[in-house]
Design a protein around this motif. Structure first.
Motif, PDB file in Angstrom:
ATOM      1  N   LEU A 318      20.226  -7.881   3.049  1.00 49.14           N
ATOM      2  CA  LEU A 318      21.170  -6.780   2.837  1.00 49.14           C
ATOM      3  C   LEU A 318      20.468  -5.429   2.657  1.00 49.14           C
ATOM      4  N   ASP A 319      19.153  -5.447   2.502  1.00 51.39           N
ATOM      5  CA  ASP A 319      18.440  -4.167   2.429  1.00 51.39           C
ATOM      6  C   ASP A 319      18.218  -3.553   3.806  1.00 51.39           C
ATOM      7  N   TYR A 320      18.415  -4.324   4.854  1.00 49.04           N
ATOM      8  CA  TYR A 320      18.241  -3.783   6.204  1.00 49.04           C
ATOM      9  C   TYR A 320      19.487  -3.010   6.626  1.00 49.04           C
ATOM     10  N   PRO A 321      19.295  -1.775   7.093  1.00 45.92           N
ATOM     11  CA  PRO A 321      20.457  -0.997   7.546  1.00 45.92           C
ATOM     12  C   PRO A 321      21.260  -1.709   8.628  1.00 45.92           C
ATOM     13  N   THR A 322      20.580  -2.524   9.449  1.00 44.61           N
ATOM     14  CA  THR A 322      21.314  -3.228  10.515  1.00 44.61           C
ATOM     15  C   THR A 322      22.277  -4.273   9.952  1.00 44.61           C
ATOM     16  N   VAL A 323      21.997  -4.754   8.751  1.00 41.48           N
ATOM     17  CA  VAL A 323      22.941  -5.676   8.113  1.00 41.48           C
ATOM     18  C   VAL A 323      23.976  -4.875   7.310  1.00 41.48           C
ATOM     19  N   GLN A 324      23.494  -3.844   6.626  1.00 41.98           N
ATOM     20  CA  GLN A 324      24.416  -3.007   5.845  1.00 41.98           C
ATOM     21  C   GLN A 324      25.554  -2.468   6.705  1.00 41.98           C
ATOM     22  N   VAL A 325      25.195  -2.005   7.904  1.00 39.33           N
ATOM     23  CA  VAL A 325      26.199  -1.325   8.722  1.00 39.33           C
ATOM     24  C   VAL A 325      27.272  -2.291   9.209  1.00 39.33           C
ATOM     25  N   ARG A 326      26.976  -3.578   9.162  1.00 37.79           N
ATOM     26  CA  ARG A 326      28.007  -4.536   9.522  1.00 37.79           C
ATOM     27  C   ARG A 326      28.843  -4.934   8.309  1.00 37.79           C
ATOM     28  N   VAL A 327      28.181  -5.070   7.148  1.00 34.76           N
ATOM     29  CA  VAL A 327      28.869  -5.650   5.994  1.00 34.76           C
ATOM     30  C   VAL A 327      29.512  -4.593   5.084  1.00 34.76           C
ATOM     31  N   LEU A 328      28.804  -3.497   4.843  1.00 34.98           N
ATOM     32  CA  LEU A 328      29.302  -2.565   3.814  1.00 34.98           C
ATOM     33  C   LEU A 328      30.556  -1.794   4.230  1.00 34.98           C
ATOM     34  N   PRO A 329      30.683  -1.362   5.484  1.00 37.72           N
ATOM     35  CA  PRO A 329      31.974  -0.754   5.846  1.00 37.72           C
ATOM     36  C   PRO A 329      33.140  -1.731   5.668  1.00 37.72           C
ATOM     37  N   LEU A 330      32.864  -3.017   5.799  1.00 37.41           N
ATOM     38  CA  LEU A 330      33.930  -4.004   5.591  1.00 37.41           C
ATOM     39  C   LEU A 330      34.214  -4.197   4.104  1.00 37.41           C
ATOM     40  N   LEU A 331      33.160  -4.079   3.290  1.00 36.55           N
ATOM     41  CA  LEU A 331      33.387  -4.069   1.844  1.00 36.55           C
ATOM     42  C   LEU A 331      34.318  -2.903   1.496  1.00 36.55           C
ATOM     43  N   ALA A 332      34.034  -1.742   2.062  1.00 38.78           N
ATOM     44  CA  ALA A 332      34.907  -0.580   1.841  1.00 38.78           C
ATOM     45  C   ALA A 332      36.324  -0.870   2.337  1.00 38.78           C
ATOM     46  N   ALA A 333      36.403  -1.579   3.460  1.00 37.30           N
ATOM     47  CA  ALA A 333      37.724  -1.863   4.037  1.00 37.30           C
ATOM     48  C   ALA A 333      38.561  -2.757   3.125  1.00 37.30           C
ATOM     49  N   THR A 334      37.920  -3.660   2.367  1.00 38.80           N
ATOM     50  CA  THR A 334      38.722  -4.502   1.466  1.00 38.80           C
ATOM     51  C   THR A 334      39.495  -3.630   0.475  1.00 38.80           C
ATOM     52  N   TYR A 335      38.833  -2.570  -0.003  1.00 36.12           N
ATOM     53  CA  TYR A 335      39.510  -1.671  -0.942  1.00 36.12           C
ATOM     54  C   TYR A 335      40.615  -0.875  -0.236  1.00 36.12           C
TER      55      TYR A 335
END
Lengths: 645, 645
Positions: A318-335
């Motif tokens: 999860l420290d890699y931006p290539t993973v963050q960019v897939r997962v974190l916008p979706l974390l934001a989307a849950t909210y």
């Protein structure tokens, strides 16, 4: 097997140690945040009360269900549904308790339609007399109802609960009445009054066999939804009584045969609006499950060494931006989806009150809004679940991921209750109609979130919205893009874009509104939520950047800057990611995922499931092709498996 | 059940009549086109020869397999694999015959790894002596081999064929050798020579039990791939002989212990390059199946009336631009992938020849190219299959769609053999390295499709490519976008884009090259292929329009024009759509889809599958929650289903 296996330990640092560190590094209060999210609802108490009751029942154990055949899965689901209904009696659960228990067990229950579309239709469309008759039977499960609207060659063609379970169904059918004035002795000529709702008994209450003139059955294995019996049904000269017509709004006088039509014909489709709002409301949970698993796993999983680190330790994925960019916008989307779901439910309830009071005017906008959001939210969630699954690499494909039922079941949502592409055309036509009205009145319409229209021309001199400095300008940019309709409407293909733009503008606005309700939370928490808001909006904007620039919502320079801003936001959110998913309070029992366990013991669980729980490992196979035997030592050939084909 | 059911007929015009009209309206010669596509390969003859042999065998019947449990599916797959291998002996099939038969049966066979990674590794990495020993055993299936490369916590962790079937495995492991010069009486100090390939027996050939010191088993149910046994494996003080080291390139002298390393270390990963090229080559078939079903179904299926039509007939779903835009670019993509696959195989074979001749220089570019294309093509296909499935509405979710196994099985491809995100970073680093070399030499590199580099600076004065008038300028636009690396490389997150841009530029170029090989075909066919080429390229361009404009590959005006051009192209392709999918010559047996049947009898088949084939309809259930009984009349409660948990 070899004794060393039981002494295996994962390498240090263990998953438990890592996830504990993850939690320690963020000072977000998970309790505070989750109580804010679920304020006004007893959700958290409810879950705490119900969960231990479920996990104490062996029938609700999920460990082996992926090894069952579809017929067995259906039997299991019916047994579970019965037990759940008994627990409701036993513990005095209310309907929300019961539905939460259903959600946690995570079968789409054979009783599902009974408690959703069937009861809702009776409640909304039946006359008082009909309700007095049916509601006690429904509540006591003395009858089990389904909802049958589509025809083969039209619609989606699958009616849940009806295949093997229901004995009643709401049937949507043309109401044909004899043309008035035709002499009673002549062959009557029938005139269609359009589709109406009928409540129809289809199976015998004792034998559970279809009534004479009814052919009904389950359609067979599907992509997901193994636990529910979607149906085909045929009628052949099947008579139903006058009382079958649901007559809260449409009536036929039994004496005179005179028909009174509803105030507006669309009122019969109220149940579809109900279900679409429900789907919007539920969408957050599907994505939150996927994101919870993805965030926990990728924060524990290590891959490749960090060149800058002295100890040569590998970095969390999860420290890699290539993973963050897939997962974190979706974390934001849950909210974003959570606040959209709350708003949708609020608006639906208000609209129902109006409708029950005889004011049907909110129907059209409700229909448009629920259709547009249903399409946008379920696409986002369906694709988001799969994005999370892929972010888990090979383990995401395994049965211990927690995705093997979640994704196929969720995919039903993109076509059920109106195919996501098809229903967006309804949104677009509603918007175009409103736009026409607004233009005719030479006045701007009410700029509420339901009706966003700007002037149609002369946009080119507009200043781009100042999205990088102002949160509310972000909302404005989405509105402006959504109102950029004119060059699109000539092309039917773009109607999907119009609806999508309109819906995402609402989602952004609902999310933005929620930010002001967080003032009692710690600064860290408030900032994290604000960052999630920006990440969600910027990510959506960048994905469709060209449309935002063309509609003069943002400038090309701002668009170019988004990628960097998104990366900054992800860096700010990263340390809080585990606590931000913890706040959804999804129990391990529901996740059913080695990768997403709360305690981080993922490798122990992965190995346990493979090595100890997998029934295939209890069978020794015979791999020699010149020998018929399949199971070593059985002496049996393949005749027994052939017999199952 | 009621007798009227057997007399049901679908409404006119029937699916058969419609699809016959579809075929009549296009003068493309399906035979001519398919023979051109499969020229230089006996594919069509092979299929015509093998198919009737398979369909005559009851064991290969697919009707009930979706109703089987995972353990039964595995037993069935092993029985089928044995039968296929016997048919090979019986009919004298060569290896390509056998693999085509496997493909048509559509189980991922328990023997799969034996015939792919195991034999390829022996062929490419074993010494002549080792090959002389192993190849006869492999070919006669006296041993069954797998390929074990990953470790728990690293890589994808699943080794096919090894869980229950194989008795041998290629094991990739660190080669530790005693440090030379240490006194033989001292405790030896081991030095790692890095990962090497070993061929290791893991199960007893008689009892099929794991050897002492080996723990091995199947990992359990997965997202798809139910028919293959992916494995975990542990070794505990397990000794293997010197001869286990595959020593074509790396050797340890058994007398002196002296190690000779391969000319370049990457040579041991040759098998991964092989598998990635194979996956690229096979990608067309996955998508062609989905597109065949989608085009046939949407050309038959009617929905909504055409307002302009006098007879009030409903329009074919494929006539709607909203459906065309989802399905037709993917139809174009099948052709693009086909030519890419052919090019990839050609380049792979040429490179292998070089490598076998001792020239290892093509390794790095092969590795980069196969990784980039594997990532691009499998993403395109995985997402494309799902796009087609959703275009079928509710029926796409049903078991008769032909998608319920296709999609979950195909999804393995996006993570297997290098996760699609992860491997693109290897492509990007290769490109950056080559760019650095090119810059250092102050000279442009060879502008072949493997190495596309433009000057790094001063792009802003470039004229946009004339993409709307010239097909070859389209290729140039993709190249230019791909070479627009510099502003991206500072951000790791963009490496995925770099690789993607590079790969799609190759795909466009391969497709464009193929256009000149169609001159013997009719003008209609040639024009159709040219339109498919443009549709593929324009659609890709529009999807990432902003990058094309930013890189001065095309102008904003051209980008704005694309949407209209795409719609024009789709209108031109529409009448030929059925024949363009027919040309892939995919038999109904492989499609296993009511919706995609060649003869168009979809509603008859849908109803037949639901009403007559579904085993659930032979069971009457008891829906009363206060009664324990699940199956009506059985008197049995849920104890038998509980026992399976």
């Amino acid at each position: 097997m070899a004794g060393f296996v039981d002494k295996l330990k994962p390498v240090e640092p263990s998953g438990s140690a890592i996830i504990a560190r993850e939690r320690a590094q963020s000072d977000i209060s998970v309790d505070g945040l989750s109580q804010t999210l679920f304020a006004g609802d007893n959700y958290l108490h409810r879950q705490a009360r119900i969960l231990p009751i479920l996990t104490a029942e062996p029938l609700f154990d999920k460990k082996q269900q992926a090894n069952l055949s579809r017929p067995d899965l259906f039997k299991l689901a019916l047994a579970r549904a019965k037990l759940l209904r008994r627990l409701k009696d036993q513990h005095g659960w209310d309907i929300d308790d019961y539905k939460l228990a259903e959600l946690l067990v995570d079968d789409v229950s054979p009783y599902y339609l009974h408690l959703h579309m069937f009861v809702t239709t009776i409640r909304e469309q039946a006359s008082d007399e009909q309700q007095a008759h049916f509601m006690p039977l429904i509540n006591a499960f003395k009858i089990i109802g389904a909802y049958a609207q589509t025809e083969l060659g039209h619609g989606s063609n699958w009616n849940g609960t009806l295949g093997r379970t229901a004995n009643y169904a709401i049937v949507v059918a043309q109401l044909l009445l004899p043309r008035p004035g035709v002499n009673a002795e002549d062959e009557p000529e029938y005139v269609s009054q359009g589709p109406h709702l009928f409540v129809v008994q289809v199976r015998d209450l004792k034998t559970h066999q279809p009534l004479e003139g009814v052919v009904v059955g389950d359609i067979g294995p599907k992509y997901g939804y193994a636990t529910i019996d979607n149906a085909y049904m045929l009628f052949d000269n099947f008579r139903i009584p006058h009382s079958a017509l649901l007559s809260r709004y449409a009536k036929v006088d039994p004496e005179t045969g005179i028909y009174s039509k509803p105030a507006i014909p669309a009122v019969v489709y109220g149940t579809m609006t109900y279900v679409r709002s429900l789907i919007v409301h539920q969408s957050r949970m599907g994505l939150a499950r996927a994101v919870t698993i993805a965030v926990r796993y990728t924060s524990i999983r290590r891959q490749f060494k960090d060149r800058d680190s002295k100890d040569g330790a590998e970095r969390a994925v999860l420290d890699y931006p290539t993973v963050q960019v897939r997962v974190l916008p979706l974390l934001a989307a849950t909210y974003a989806l959570h606040y959209t779901g709350l708003a949708m439910q609020r608006i639906y309830k208000d609209a129902r009150k109006e409708i029950e009071g005889g004011n049907f005017s909110p129907l059209a906008s409700m229909h448009s809004m629920s259709s547009g959001l249903k399409s946008f939210c379920t696409n986002l969630v369906a694709d988001g679940i799969e994005t999370c699954r892929r972010a888990l690499g090979g383990h995401g494909y395994g049965g211990a991921s927690g995705f093997t039922r979640l994704y196929p079941d969720y995919l039903s949502r993109v076509t059920v209750e109106g195919d996501n592409w098809m229903i967006t055309q309804q949104v677009a036509s509603y918007l175009i109609k409103r736009m026409g009205e607004a233009a005719a009145q030479s006045t701007g319409a009410d700029p509420s979130h339901l009706e966003i229209f700007n002037a149609l021309n002369g946009r080119s001199h507009l200043q781009p919205c100042d999205i990088l400095k102002s949160d509310v300008q972000v909302v404005e940019a989405f509105r402006r893009r959504a109102s950029f309709l004119k060059p699109w409407t000539s092309l039917i293909i773009q109607l999907n874009k119009v609806s999508h733009a309109q819906s995402v503008a609402m989602v952004v606005e609902f999310f933005h509104e929620s930010l002001s309700s967080h003032e009692h939370l710690s600064t860290t928490t408030q900032t994290a939520l604000q960052n999630l808001y920006r990440l969600f909006a910027y990510y959506q904007m960048e994905t469709e950047g060209n449309d935002f620039v063309r509609s003069h919502a943002i400038s090309q320079d701002q668009l170019n800057a988004l990628s960097g801003r998104i990366q900054e936001l992800m860096t700010l959110i990263r340390p809080h990611a585990v606590k931000l998913v913890d706040s959804w309070m999804i129990p391990d029992y529901l996740l059913d995922s080695a990768l997403g366990r709360y305690d981080g013991q993922l490798y122990e669980d992965l190995f346990h499931r493979a090595h100890r729980l997998n029934p295939l490992n209890k069978i020794t196979f015979n791999p020699n092709y010149w020998e018929d035997e399949i199971v070593k030592g059985s002496g049996e050939g393949w005749s027994s498996i052939l017999a199952k084909l």
